[in-house]
Design a protein around this motif. Structure first.
Motif, PDB file in Angstrom:
ATOM      1  N   PRO A   9      -5.451   4.255  -2.181  1.00 38.98           N
ATOM      2  CA  PRO A   9      -5.783   5.527  -2.820  1.00 38.98           C
ATOM      3  C   PRO A   9      -4.611   6.188  -3.536  1.00 38.98           C
ATOM      4  O   PRO A   9      -4.815   6.950  -4.486  1.00 38.98           O
ATOM      5  CB  PRO A   9      -6.270   6.391  -1.648  1.00 38.98           C
ATOM      6  N   ALA A  10      -3.382   5.898  -3.086  1.00 38.99           N
ATOM      7  CA  ALA A  10      -2.211   6.517  -3.706  1.00 38.99           C
ATOM      8  C   ALA A  10      -1.352   5.493  -4.449  1.00 38.99           C
ATOM      9  O   ALA A  10      -0.229   5.791  -4.847  1.00 38.99           O
ATOM     10  CB  ALA A  10      -1.364   7.228  -2.642  1.00 38.99           C
ATOM     11  N   GLU A  11      -1.905   4.271  -4.626  1.00 38.21           N
ATOM     12  CA  GLU A  11      -1.159   3.201  -5.296  1.00 38.21           C
ATOM     13  C   GLU A  11      -1.984   2.679  -6.462  1.00 38.21           C
ATOM     14  O   GLU A  11      -3.060   3.176  -6.758  1.00 38.21           O
ATOM     15  CB  GLU A  11      -0.846   2.084  -4.292  1.00 38.21           C
ATOM     16  N   SER A  12      -1.486   1.639  -7.108  1.00 37.48           N
ATOM     17  CA  SER A  12      -2.208   1.070  -8.239  1.00 37.48           C
ATOM     18  C   SER A  12      -3.432   0.298  -7.758  1.00 37.48           C
ATOM     19  O   SER A  12      -3.483  -0.182  -6.621  1.00 37.48           O
ATOM     20  CB  SER A  12      -1.292   0.125  -9.028  1.00 37.48           C
ATOM     21  N   ALA A  13      -4.420   0.181  -8.645  1.00 38.00           N
ATOM     22  CA  ALA A  13      -5.622  -0.584  -8.314  1.00 38.00           C
ATOM     23  C   ALA A  13      -5.274  -2.045  -8.029  1.00 38.00           C
ATOM     24  O   ALA A  13      -5.891  -2.678  -7.167  1.00 38.00           O
ATOM     25  CB  ALA A  13      -6.629  -0.489  -9.452  1.00 38.00           C
ATOM     26  N   ALA A  14      -4.290  -2.582  -8.734  1.00 30.12           N
ATOM     27  CA  ALA A  14      -3.900  -3.984  -8.542  1.00 30.12           C
ATOM     28  C   ALA A  14      -3.450  -4.232  -7.106  1.00 30.12           C
ATOM     29  O   ALA A  14      -3.776  -5.271  -6.511  1.00 30.12           O
ATOM     30  CB  ALA A  14      -2.792  -4.365  -9.520  1.00 30.12           C
ATOM     31  N   GLU A  15      -2.696  -3.289  -6.541  1.00 26.89           N
ATOM     32  CA  GLU A  15      -2.244  -3.458  -5.161  1.00 26.89           C
ATOM     33  C   GLU A  15      -3.423  -3.435  -4.201  1.00 26.89           C
ATOM     34  O   GLU A  15      -3.480  -4.215  -3.244  1.00 26.89           O
ATOM     35  CB  GLU A  15      -1.241  -2.352  -4.814  1.00 26.89           C
ATOM     36  N   GLY A  16      -4.379  -2.550  -4.446  1.00 27.91           N
ATOM     37  CA  GLY A  16      -5.552  -2.486  -3.587  1.00 27.91           C
ATOM     38  C   GLY A  16      -6.407  -3.733  -3.688  1.00 27.91           C
ATOM     39  O   GLY A  16      -6.915  -4.242  -2.676  1.00 27.91           O
ATOM     40  N   VAL A  17      -6.561  -4.243  -4.900  1.00 28.97           N
ATOM     41  CA  VAL A  17      -7.367  -5.453  -5.112  1.00 28.97           C
ATOM     42  C   VAL A  17      -6.781  -6.635  -4.361  1.00 28.97           C
ATOM     43  O   VAL A  17      -7.493  -7.365  -3.650  1.00 28.97           O
ATOM     44  CB  VAL A  17      -7.481  -5.766  -6.623  1.00 28.97           C
ATOM     45  N   MET A  18      -5.492  -6.855  -4.498  1.00 30.53           N
ATOM     46  CA  MET A  18      -4.866  -8.003  -3.840  1.00 30.53           C
ATOM     47  C   MET A  18      -4.879  -7.832  -2.323  1.00 30.53           C
ATOM     48  O   MET A  18      -5.088  -8.797  -1.575  1.00 30.53           O
ATOM     49  CB  MET A  18      -3.436  -8.190  -4.341  1.00 30.53           C
ATOM     50  N   ARG A  19      -4.681  -6.607  -1.854  1.00 31.80           N
ATOM     51  CA  ARG A  19      -4.706  -6.340  -0.415  1.00 31.80           C
ATOM     52  C   ARG A  19      -6.097  -6.654   0.163  1.00 31.80           C
ATOM     53  O   ARG A  19      -6.220  -7.276   1.217  1.00 31.80           O
ATOM     54  CB  ARG A  19      -4.341  -4.876  -0.190  1.00 31.80           C
ATOM     55  N   GLU A  20      -7.136  -6.230  -0.558  1.00 26.93           N
ATOM     56  CA  GLU A  20      -8.503  -6.444  -0.065  1.00 26.93           C
ATOM     57  C   GLU A  20      -8.897  -7.910  -0.135  1.00 26.93           C
ATOM     58  O   GLU A  20      -9.529  -8.442   0.785  1.00 26.93           O
ATOM     59  CB  GLU A  20      -9.487  -5.605  -0.876  1.00 26.93           C
ATOM     60  N   ARG A  21      -8.549  -8.601  -1.224  1.00 23.88           N
ATOM     61  CA  ARG A  21      -8.898 -10.025  -1.346  1.00 23.88           C
ATOM     62  C   ARG A  21      -8.253 -10.832  -0.227  1.00 23.88           C
ATOM     63  O   ARG A  21      -8.864 -11.736   0.348  1.00 23.88           O
ATOM     64  CB  ARG A  21      -8.458 -10.557  -2.714  1.00 23.88           C
ATOM     65  N   ASP A  22      -7.019 -10.505   0.100  1.00 23.32           N
ATOM     66  CA  ASP A  22      -6.326 -11.197   1.180  1.00 23.32           C
ATOM     67  C   ASP A  22      -6.997 -10.911   2.521  1.00 23.32           C
ATOM     68  O   ASP A  22      -7.185 -11.796   3.353  1.00 23.32           O
ATOM     69  CB  ASP A  22      -4.858 -10.759   1.209  1.00 23.32           C
ATOM     70  N   LEU A  23      -7.405  -9.665   2.717  1.00 24.28           N
ATOM     71  CA  LEU A  23      -8.048  -9.252   3.963  1.00 24.28           C
ATOM     72  C   LEU A  23      -9.376  -9.978   4.169  1.00 24.28           C
ATOM     73  O   LEU A  23      -9.734 -10.342   5.303  1.00 24.28           O
ATOM     74  CB  LEU A  23      -8.283  -7.737   3.929  1.00 24.28           C
ATOM     75  N   LEU A  24     -10.117 -10.225   3.086  1.00 23.17           N
ATOM     76  CA  LEU A  24     -11.469 -10.765   3.188  1.00 23.17           C
ATOM     77  C   LEU A  24     -11.544 -12.287   3.161  1.00 23.17           C
ATOM     78  O   LEU A  24     -12.649 -12.841   3.218  1.00 23.17           O
ATOM     79  CB  LEU A  24     -12.335 -10.198   2.052  1.00 23.17           C
TER      80      LEU A  24
END
Length: 303
Positions: free
Chosen positions: A119-134
Motif C-alpha cells: 500500500p505504501a510502495e510501488s505496484a511492482a513490489e506488491g506484484v512480485m511479493r504476491e506472485r512469490d507468495l502464491l
C-alpha cells in the motif's frame, strides 16, 4: 449476492477461485454468478468449516479467495485445498487466474490502485511479493487460466467454456506436461508416463529446446515405439471421453510426465492436443515445468 451458509450437494461443483490481484479473479467470480453459481467472495477462511456443515444447495458454489481475505494465509489455504480434495461430499477444484507480472503492473498503473501487499510502495513490489507468495497455491491449480493477453470478453468466454452447466454438450479437456522429479500434478484424472521414449536431452543440439519445437517433436516421433503408443492412447482417450461426458463430467485433466518436463512430455501434450482438437474436443494446454522456469526467470530479472 447472498452469503447463505449452504454448500453444494454431493457431485455439484465447489470451485475455489484465486490468483494474484489484478489477474481477473473478480471478473471470473461475476461470470460464475451470472451462469448460476452461488458466489461468496472474500470469505474468511476460518468461517469455511461452518459453511461446509450447513444445509445443502442445489446448485454449484464458487468461493473467491485472495490475499485480501481477512485471515488469508498460504498454509491455511493449502491445508484447506488438500483437505477438500479427499472430501467426497464437497469435491473441490481450484481455478487459478494468472497473469504476467509486467501486465499486472501496467493494470495497476492504469487504474491507479494501490496493491494490497504494497500500500505504501510501488505496484511492482506488491506484484512480485504476491506472485512469490502464491507459488504453492498455483501449483495446486486444477484449472489455470493466463489472462495476460485476454480481454474481459475473452475471459468470460473461457470461464463459460469450463464451468457453464449445459453450456456445451462437449467436455473440456486439459492436457498437462510435468516432471516426475517434482511429482504428479494435483487433480489430474489420467497420467501417462512417457519416460520410455527416446530422450532429446541427450542430444546436445536439442537440450536447450523444448517439446514445442519441431526438431524435438521429430526426434521423439522417430522412436520406434512412438507410433503404436500414440495411436493406442488416442483410441483409448477418444473411447473414454463420451463416457465421461455422459456421466456429467465437465472437464477432464490428462497429464503426461517425463524426467525433466521439457522434451517428451511437452511433445506428447502438444501432439495430443492437436489430435483431440481435430476430433472436435475443446482442449487447453499447460506445461508445468516450463511455467515454473519462466516464473523463476521473471523473478530473477526483477531482483
Amino acid at each position: 449476492m447472498s452469503a447463505d451458509t449452504t454448500v453444494p450437494k454431493q457431485g455439484h461443483r465447489l470451485v475455489l477461485v484465486t490468483g494474484p490481484s489484478g489477474a481477473g479473479r473478480s471478473t471470473a467470480i461475476n461470470v460464475l454468478e451470472d451462469i448460476g453459481y452461488e458466489v461468496i467472495d472474500n470469505l474468511p477462511l476460518s468461517i469455511l468449516p461452518r459453511l461446509l456443515e450447513g444445509p445443502v444447495l442445489d446448485r454449484p458454489l464458487a468461493l473467491g479467495l485472495d490475499v485480501r481475505n481477512r485471515d488469508f494465509g498460504v498454509t491455511r489455504l493449502i491445508t484447506l485445498i488438500d483437505g477438500l480434495r479427499g472430501d467426497t461430499e464437497h469435491p473441490a477444484e481450484v481455478l487459478y487466474l494468472d497473469c504476467d507480472a509486467d501486465v499486472l503492473v501496467r493494470r495497476y498503473s492504469e487504474t491507479r490502485r494501490r496493491h494490497p501487499l504494497a500500500p505504501a510502495e510501488s505496484a511492482a513490489e506488491g506484484v512480485m511479493r504476491e506472485r512469490d507468495l502464491l507459488v504453492p497455491i498455483r501449483s495446486r491449480a486444477d484449472i489455470l487460466i493466463d489472462t495476460s493477453r485476454m480481454t474481459p470478453h475473452q475471459l468470460r468466454a473461457e470461464i463459460e467454456r469450463w464451468f457453464a452447466e449445459g453450456h456445451d454438450a462437449d467436455m473440456a479437456i486439459s492436457l498437462q506436461s510435468f516432471s516426475y522429479k517434482r511429482g504428479v500434478p494435483h487433480g489430474v484424472d489420467m497420467v501417462m508416463d512417457v519416460r520410455f521414449l527416446a530422450n532429446p536431452y541427450w542430444e546436445e543440439s536439442l537440450r536447450g529446446l523444448n517439446g514445442q519445437s519441431e526438431e524435438v517433436q521429430e526426434y521423439v516421433r522417430k522412436d520406434p515405439r512412438y507410433d503404436a503408443f500414440f495411436a493406442k492412447t488416442l483410441d483409448l482417450i477418444l473411447m473414454l471421453l463420451p463416457a465421461y461426458r455422459d456421466e456429467g463430467k465437465k472437464h477432464l485433466a490428462i497429464a503426461f510426465g517425463c524426467t525433466g518436463g521439457q522434451h517428451r512430455s511437452v511433445t506428447l501434450v502438444e501432439l495430443f492436443a492437436k489430435a483431440l482438437a481435430d476430433h472436435g474436443w475443446p482442449v487447453s494446454i499447460r506445461h508445468r515445468e516450463m511455467e515454473r522456469r519462466q516464473g523463476d526467470n521473471k523473478l530473477g530479472n526483477s531482483v
